[in-house]
Design an enzyme around this catalytic site. Structure first.
Site, PDB file in Angstrom:
ATOM      1  N   CYS A 244       0.838  -1.204   0.000  1.00  0.00           N
ATOM      2  CA  CYS A 244       0.000   0.000   0.000  1.00  0.00           C
ATOM      3  C   CYS A 244       0.873   1.254   0.000  1.00  0.00           C
ATOM      4  CB  CYS A 244      -0.899   0.001   1.236  1.00  0.00           C
ATOM      5  SG  CYS A 244      -1.741   1.574   1.502  1.00  0.00           S
TER       6      CYS A 244
ATOM      7  N   CYS B 201       0.363   3.276   3.488  1.00  0.00           N
ATOM      8  CA  CYS B 201       0.704   2.735   4.810  1.00  0.00           C
ATOM      9  C   CYS B 201       2.036   3.330   5.293  1.00  0.00           C
ATOM     10  CB  CYS B 201       0.814   1.210   4.744  1.00  0.00           C
ATOM     11  SG  CYS B 201      -0.748   0.357   5.034  1.00  0.00           S
TER      12      CYS B 201
ATOM     13  N   HIS C 272      -4.480   0.290   7.905  1.00  0.00           N
ATOM     14  CA  HIS C 272      -4.936   0.071   6.538  1.00  0.00           C
ATOM     15  C   HIS C 272      -6.387  -0.418   6.509  1.00  0.00           C
ATOM     16  CE1 HIS C 272      -4.116  -0.884   2.282  1.00  0.00           C
ATOM     17  NE2 HIS C 272      -4.820  -1.990   2.464  1.00  0.00           N
TER      18      HIS C 272
ATOM     19  N   ASN D 286     -13.405  10.110  -0.968  1.00  0.00           N
ATOM     20  CA  ASN D 286     -14.069   9.115  -1.808  1.00  0.00           C
ATOM     21  C   ASN D 286     -13.819   7.776  -1.158  1.00  0.00           C
ATOM     22  OD1 ASN D 286     -14.671  11.026  -3.861  1.00  0.00           O
ATOM     23  ND2 ASN D 286     -12.576  10.814  -4.612  1.00  0.00           N
TER      24      ASN D 286
ATOM     25  N   SER E  49      -8.815   5.236  -5.009  1.00  0.00           N
ATOM     26  CA  SER E  49      -7.748   4.531  -5.704  1.00  0.00           C
ATOM     27  C   SER E  49      -7.064   3.518  -4.794  1.00  0.00           C
ATOM     28  CB  SER E  49      -6.726   5.551  -6.194  1.00  0.00           C
ATOM     29  OG  SER E  49      -6.257   6.328  -5.107  1.00  0.00           O
TER      30      SER E  49
ATOM     31  N   HIS F  66      -6.861   1.972   1.701  1.00  0.00           N
ATOM     32  CA  HIS F  66      -6.393   2.572   2.954  1.00  0.00           C
ATOM     33  C   HIS F  66      -7.248   3.813   3.244  1.00  0.00           C
ATOM     34  CE1 HIS F  66      -2.881   3.165   5.815  1.00  0.00           C
ATOM     35  NE2 HIS F  66      -3.696   4.172   6.055  1.00  0.00           N
TER      36      HIS F  66
ATOM     37  N   HIS G 118      -8.568   7.152   3.652  1.00  0.00           N
ATOM     38  CA  HIS G 118      -7.923   8.448   3.412  1.00  0.00           C
ATOM     39  C   HIS G 118      -8.912   9.404   2.779  1.00  0.00           C
ATOM     40  CE1 HIS G 118      -7.728   6.498  -0.528  1.00  0.00           C
ATOM     41  NE2 HIS G 118      -7.623   7.703  -1.060  1.00  0.00           N
TER      42      HIS G 118
ATOM     43  N   GLN H 221      -9.085  13.647   0.892  1.00  0.00           N
ATOM     44  CA  GLN H 221      -8.323  14.619   0.110  1.00  0.00           C
ATOM     45  C   GLN H 221      -8.729  16.033   0.510  1.00  0.00           C
ATOM     46  OE1 GLN H 221      -7.536  14.092  -4.056  1.00  0.00           O
ATOM     47  NE2 GLN H 221      -8.709  12.188  -4.116  1.00  0.00           N
TER      48      GLN H 221
HETATM   49  P1  H2U Z   1      -8.447   8.893  -4.120  1.00  0.00           P
HETATM   50  O1  H2U Z   1      -8.374   7.513  -3.594  1.00  0.00           O
HETATM   51  O2  H2U Z   1      -9.683   9.624  -3.628  1.00  0.00           O
HETATM   52  O3  H2U Z   1      -8.220   8.948  -5.587  1.00  0.00           O
HETATM   53  O4  H2U Z   1      -7.236   9.702  -3.444  1.00  0.00           O
HETATM   54  C1  H2U Z   1      -5.925   9.268  -3.489  1.00  0.00           C
HETATM   55  C2  H2U Z   1      -5.035  10.412  -3.900  1.00  0.00           C
HETATM   56  O5  H2U Z   1      -3.720  10.061  -3.520  1.00  0.00           O
HETATM   57  C3  H2U Z   1      -5.019  10.671  -5.381  1.00  0.00           C
HETATM   58  O6  H2U Z   1      -5.419  12.003  -5.621  1.00  0.00           O
HETATM   59  C4  H2U Z   1      -2.825  10.535  -4.482  1.00  0.00           C
HETATM   60  C5  H2U Z   1      -3.570  10.455  -5.787  1.00  0.00           C
HETATM   61  O7  H2U Z   1      -3.113  11.444  -6.670  1.00  0.00           O
HETATM   62  N1  H2U Z   1      -1.615   9.737  -4.405  1.00  0.00           N
HETATM   63  C6  H2U Z   1      -0.423  10.324  -4.048  1.00  0.00           C
HETATM   64  O8  H2U Z   1      -0.368  11.530  -3.821  1.00  0.00           O
HETATM   65  N2  H2U Z   1       0.699   9.563  -3.933  1.00  0.00           N
HETATM   66  C7  H2U Z   1       0.741   8.239  -4.199  1.00  0.00           C
HETATM   67  O9  H2U Z   1       1.749   7.609  -4.047  1.00  0.00           O
HETATM   68  C8  H2U Z   1      -0.458   7.571  -4.728  1.00  0.00           C
HETATM   69  C9  H2U Z   1      -1.733   8.340  -4.698  1.00  0.00           C
HETATM   70 ZN    ZN Z   2      -2.360   1.106   3.707  1.00  0.00          ZN
END
Ligand code: H2U
Ligand code: ZN
Length: 349
Positions: A51, A54, A114, A154, A162, A165, A167, A169
């Site tokens: 991940c 993490c 996680h 989201n 995406s 874990h 999280h 934004q």
């Molecule tokens: P979402 O799961 O809502 O897409 O948010 C994850 C965000 O994390 C996404 O905007 C960022 C992505 O750009 N991200 C990072 O900044 N670094 C990473 O290593 C992977 C994802």
């Molecule tokens: Zn994680």
């Protein structure tokens, strides 16, 4: 005008945006042969070596996360907004208008775990998330050129998250986002015309009626808006007329954490599965214009699920081209959420 039959098609007004929703309660029993989403994945580990969120792991952008032990916030490695964007505008024709949009994006890992969504975080950790939201908001609003700070999450692959874990934004932009523009105008108009805050008035009405209230505590109320578009959409309101997360006192921060835990637990309990959603706060834009006196802080939760953990509502066809529509009434959706246990099904004793 004669009163309408609430069991027949009718439309309801969202006074926060000025937009209508079509309600078709007679349609709730229609058969479904459409898309079914894959069932949610199996249990997650507390730490996943693969991940990128993490503690201690490498991120996709090349950076490495510290061995963080509480809420961890970092600059998005793939931001939608860039700080080094000089202001500017160009209108070669009134129909072809564009403006530069400087800003920045942050990612907030709720905790090192996680596997623990908001609903299952220990209260102390959840209070840490609320504190991080407040700190980020304050710090980002203080940056030159920032006109609005949008905090959101989201949750679930269905909503485009995406990574599992837990999280959220934070996007800080120069301009006001569309939804905030609508809500700001509607709340200012309501205050001007009725001499009262729109959401204070709504709180009073809904608390008296009770039929759309899902859960509440000393400082916050979660309700199914009368005008909800998504089947189990909710709106969380502070009881006090606060403009911003920044104005919560210590006790209110704790109550917000508790309410969020209870509400998202009820969501997961509905289908005994992780309940996807997009959530986000709308607060008074920084800058303090007098017309914003009527802007009442709130949190929207927009979950897409309809009748099971795998059948979702789509916003297509008439909804995309005309008006959003729902079958299940807000009242019956509220009653279903209210009837569920407040405690998460995975944490049952
Ligand atoms: P979402 O799961 O809502 O897409 O948010 C994850 C965000 O994390 C996404 O905007 C960022 C992505 O750009 N991200 C990072 O900044 N670094 C990473 O290593 C992977 C994802
Ligand atoms: Zn994680």
């Amino acid at each position: 005008m004669a009163p309408f039959d609430p069991g027949r098609p009718h439309r309801r007004l969202n006074p926060l945006t000025g937009e209508w929703v079509l309600v078709s309660p007679q349609r709730t029993e229609r058969p479904w042969l459409g898309q079914v989403e894959p069932a949610a994945a199996k249990a997650l580990p507390a730490h996943d070596p693969a991940c990128y969120l993490c503690p201690g792991n490498a991120r996709a952008g090349g950076a490495r996360n510290p061995a963080y032990t509480s809420t961890f916030v970092f600059d998005n490695d793939f931001p939608a907004l860039l700080e080094a964007t000089p202001a500017g505008a160009s209108t070669p024709h009134p129909l072809l208008r564009a403006e530069a949009e400087p800003g920045l994006c942050r990612v907030i890992c709720y905790s090192p775990r996680h596997d623990l969504p908001l609903a299952r975080l220990p209260l102390e950790a959840l209070e840490g998330v609320v504190a991080a939201w407040c700190e980020e908001l304050r710090a980002l609003e203080a940056r030159p050129g920032i006109g609005y700070v949008q905090i959101f999450e989201n949750r679930g692959a269905m909503m485009g998250a995406s990574n599992p874990h837990p999280h959220g934004q934070i996007w800080a932009s120069a301009s006001l986002p569309n939804e905030v523009v609508k809500e700001r105008r509607c709340q200012a108009e309501h205050l001007r015309e009725r001499g009262r805050c729109l959401l204070c008035e709504l709180l009073a009405v809904e608390s008296a009626l009770g039929e759309r209230v899902v859960c509440a505590n000393a400082a916050f109320v979660a309700l199914l808006p009368f005008w909800a578009v998504w089947p189990f959409e909710t709106l969380v309101l502070p009881r006090r007329h606060l403009g911003s997360l920044d104005e919560l006192d210590g006790a209110e921060r704790g109550e917000l954490a508790r309410l969020l835990r209870e509400l998202t637990s009820r969501y997961d309990n509905l289908f005994r599965a992780p309940f996807p959603y997009s959530l986000g706060f709308h607060g008074r834009p920084p800058g303090g214009e007098p017309a914003d006196e009527g802007f009442h802080l709130h949190l929207h939760l927009y979950p897409p699920l309809l009748r099971s953990a795998t059948v979702r509502k789509f916003m297509v066809g008439y909804e995309l081209l005309g008006t959003p529509q729902r079958d299940l009434t807000a009242e019956s959706a509220a009653a279903r959420l209210r009837a569920l246990p407040a405690r998460h099904y995975l944490d049952e004793g």
